[in-house]
Design an enzyme around this catalytic site. Structure first.
Site, short mmCIF file in Angstrom:
data_model
loop_
_atom_site.label_atom_id
_atom_site.label_comp_id
_atom_site.label_asym_id
_atom_site.label_seq_id
_atom_site.Cartn_x
_atom_site.Cartn_y
_atom_site.Cartn_z
N GLY A 176 1.60 36.59 -38.42
CA GLY A 176 0.18 36.46 -38.72
C GLY A 176 -0.06 36.81 -40.17
O GLY A 176 0.09 37.96 -40.57
N CYS B 87 -13.67 43.33 -38.28
CA CYS B 87 -12.47 42.52 -38.09
C CYS B 87 -12.78 41.02 -38.10
O CYS B 87 -13.58 40.54 -37.30
CB CYS B 87 -11.83 42.90 -36.74
SG CYS B 87 -10.30 42.05 -36.38
N SER C 162 -2.63 37.00 -43.27
CA SER C 162 -4.07 37.07 -43.56
C SER C 162 -4.40 36.74 -45.01
O SER C 162 -5.57 36.59 -45.36
CB SER C 162 -4.57 38.48 -43.27
OG SER C 162 -3.97 39.41 -44.17
N GLY C 163 -3.37 36.64 -45.85
CA GLY C 163 -3.61 36.49 -47.28
C GLY C 163 -3.51 37.82 -48.00
O GLY C 163 -3.52 37.88 -49.22
N GLY C 164 -3.38 38.91 -47.24
CA GLY C 164 -3.25 40.25 -47.81
C GLY C 164 -1.80 40.59 -48.09
O GLY C 164 -0.87 39.90 -47.63
N VAL C 165 -1.59 41.68 -48.81
CA VAL C 165 -0.24 42.05 -49.24
C VAL C 165 0.62 42.54 -48.07
O VAL C 165 1.83 42.29 -48.05
CB VAL C 165 -0.30 43.10 -50.37
CG1 VAL C 165 -0.87 44.42 -49.88
CG2 VAL C 165 1.07 43.31 -51.00
N ASP C 166 0.04 43.21 -47.09
CA ASP C 166 0.82 43.78 -45.99
C ASP C 166 1.50 42.69 -45.15
O ASP C 166 2.72 42.75 -44.90
CB ASP C 166 -0.06 44.65 -45.09
CG ASP C 166 -0.60 45.87 -45.83
OD1 ASP C 166 0.07 46.35 -46.76
OD2 ASP C 166 -1.70 46.33 -45.47
N SER C 167 0.73 41.69 -44.72
CA SER C 167 1.33 40.63 -43.90
C SER C 167 2.26 39.75 -44.73
O SER C 167 3.23 39.19 -44.21
CB SER C 167 0.24 39.78 -43.24
OG SER C 167 -0.65 39.23 -44.19
N CYS D 256 -10.28 43.21 -31.08
CA CYS D 256 -9.75 42.08 -31.84
C CYS D 256 -8.23 42.02 -31.74
O CYS D 256 -7.64 40.95 -31.55
CB CYS D 256 -10.18 42.23 -33.29
SG CYS D 256 -9.88 40.80 -34.29
N GLY E 194 1.31 42.64 -40.17
CA GLY E 194 1.45 43.62 -41.25
C GLY E 194 0.85 44.96 -40.92
O GLY E 194 0.44 45.70 -41.83
#
EC number: 2.8.1.13
Length: 363
Positions: free
Chosen positions: A9, A196, A11-16, A100, A124
């Site tokens: 998954g 969320c 999300s566009g974030g650094v963690d994922s 969620c 992430g």
């Protein structure tokens, strides 16, 4: 022998993004999946999903993995947002991230990934999974300031057995460092906050689109009228900001805090001072219990619990009232226990599960 397929998954974030990178490095066949779950007013004014999708696609291109976008907005409205509104209408403070995760990220997403032939899904989240003789345990993330096991307590054995948390053993600073070192374009992107999948919107204005205002009186425990509230749904236990009553009213200059809601009379109760006894509760009742292992933890055993994210673990014991209802008693009274929020139980670093707070007890 073919590689195990993991759908991540993204999300566009650094963690994922780093989660996907690490899995690719570990030899998995990795597919990125971007979930769009909100369509109402999704404009450039807020953190829109359009930019997040662009970021996820840029990362997938750098890593060298395919990226699919899927729309779960119908499932989100039916399974998460409708419950979210019903809870606020009832005067409670729900935690949409918990539902969620259980209904979208680890149910709708898992089902979709299975259709893509996935052996596992990955996210992430700062959490970890450990297989103990065929029983899958949910563990806290190594970075205590980022641990997200609180939001994942509703996950079950079937979900955990097919879930990977590639960054659960890392600290946030290390995740950003890995992203920067591998040229991921979002290495410095700020963490997302807000509801969320809905994002950072002015909360009162957002809620008012779906629920009508119902103003009423703000009163002290002795019944003195201190002002007017805009609607009980906008306030939560322990809230200090946005009450519209100055700290000097009442004599001692201490700030005012929300300590209760009377839904029948539409009254918001306030008390003065952070340490006011009415804000401290020795025990709570929780329902809608879910346990990660599928087994109920032992009664009257010493555990620890959180009544909100990032709260220090508080020693407690559990007494079952029935299979789906328990009382949790704390060694020390807890501040601002809010009905609608989740209480999550731990044994050391193992997240056992939890439930939804429905009431508090005064001794």
């Amino acid at each position: 022998m073919s590689k195990a397929r993991v759908v991540v998954g993204m999300s566009g974030g650094v963690d994922s993004s780093v989660a996907a990178l690490l899995l690719k490095q570990q030899g998995y066949e990795v597919i990125g999946l971007f979930m769009k779950n909100w369509e109402d007013d999704d404009t450039d004014e807020y953190c829109s999903s359009r930019q997040d999708l662009i970021d996820a696609a840029s990362v997938a291109d750098v890593i060298g993995i395919p990226l699919e976008a899927v729309n779960f907005s119908t499932e989100y409205k039916e399974r998460v947002f409708s419950h979210f509104l019903a809870e606020y209408k009832a005067g409670r403070t729900p935690n949409p991230d918990v539902l969620c995760n259980a209904e979208i990220k680890f149910k709708a997403f898992l089902d979709h990934a299975a259709g893509l032939g996935a052996d596992y899904i990955a996210t992430g989240h700062y959490a970890q999974v450990r297989n103990m003789g065929g029983v899958f345990q949910l563990l806290k993330g190594e970075d205590g300031t980022k641990d997200q096991s609180y939001f994942l307590y509703r996950l079950n054995q079937a979900q955990l057995s097919r879930t990977l948390f590639p960054i659960g053993h890392l600290y946030k600073r290390d995740v950003r460092s890995i992203a920067k070192g591998h040229g991921l374009p979002n290495f410095s992107k700020k963490d997302s906050t807000g509801i969320c999948f809905i994002g950072e919107r002015p909360f009162r204005e957002f809620l008012n689109r779906y629920l009508p205002n119902d103003p009423g009186e703000i009163r002290t425990l002795s019944g003195d009228v201190m002002g007017r509230h805009a609607g009980l749904m906008y306030y939560t236990i322990g809230q200090r900001q946005g009450l519209g009553i100055g700290g000097t009213r009442g004599g001692d200059g201490e700030p005012w805090f929300v300590s209760g809601k009377d839904m029948k009379r539409n009254i918001l109760t306030v008390v003065q001072g952070h340490g006011h006894p009415d804000l401290l509760k020795p025990a709570l009742t929780a329902t809608d219990l879910t346990w990660v292992s599928g087994k109920m933890p032992r009664c009257n055993w010493v555990y620890a619990a959180k009544i909100r994210y990032r709260q220090p673990d508080a020693p407690c014991s559990i007494t079952y009232l029935d299979r789906d209802k328990c009382e949790i008693e704390f060694a020390q009274p807890q501040w601002a226990v809010a009905p609608g929020q989740s209480v999550v139980v731990y044994e050391s670093k193992v997240c056992l599960g939890g439930g939804v707070i429905t009431a508090t007890r005064d001794d």
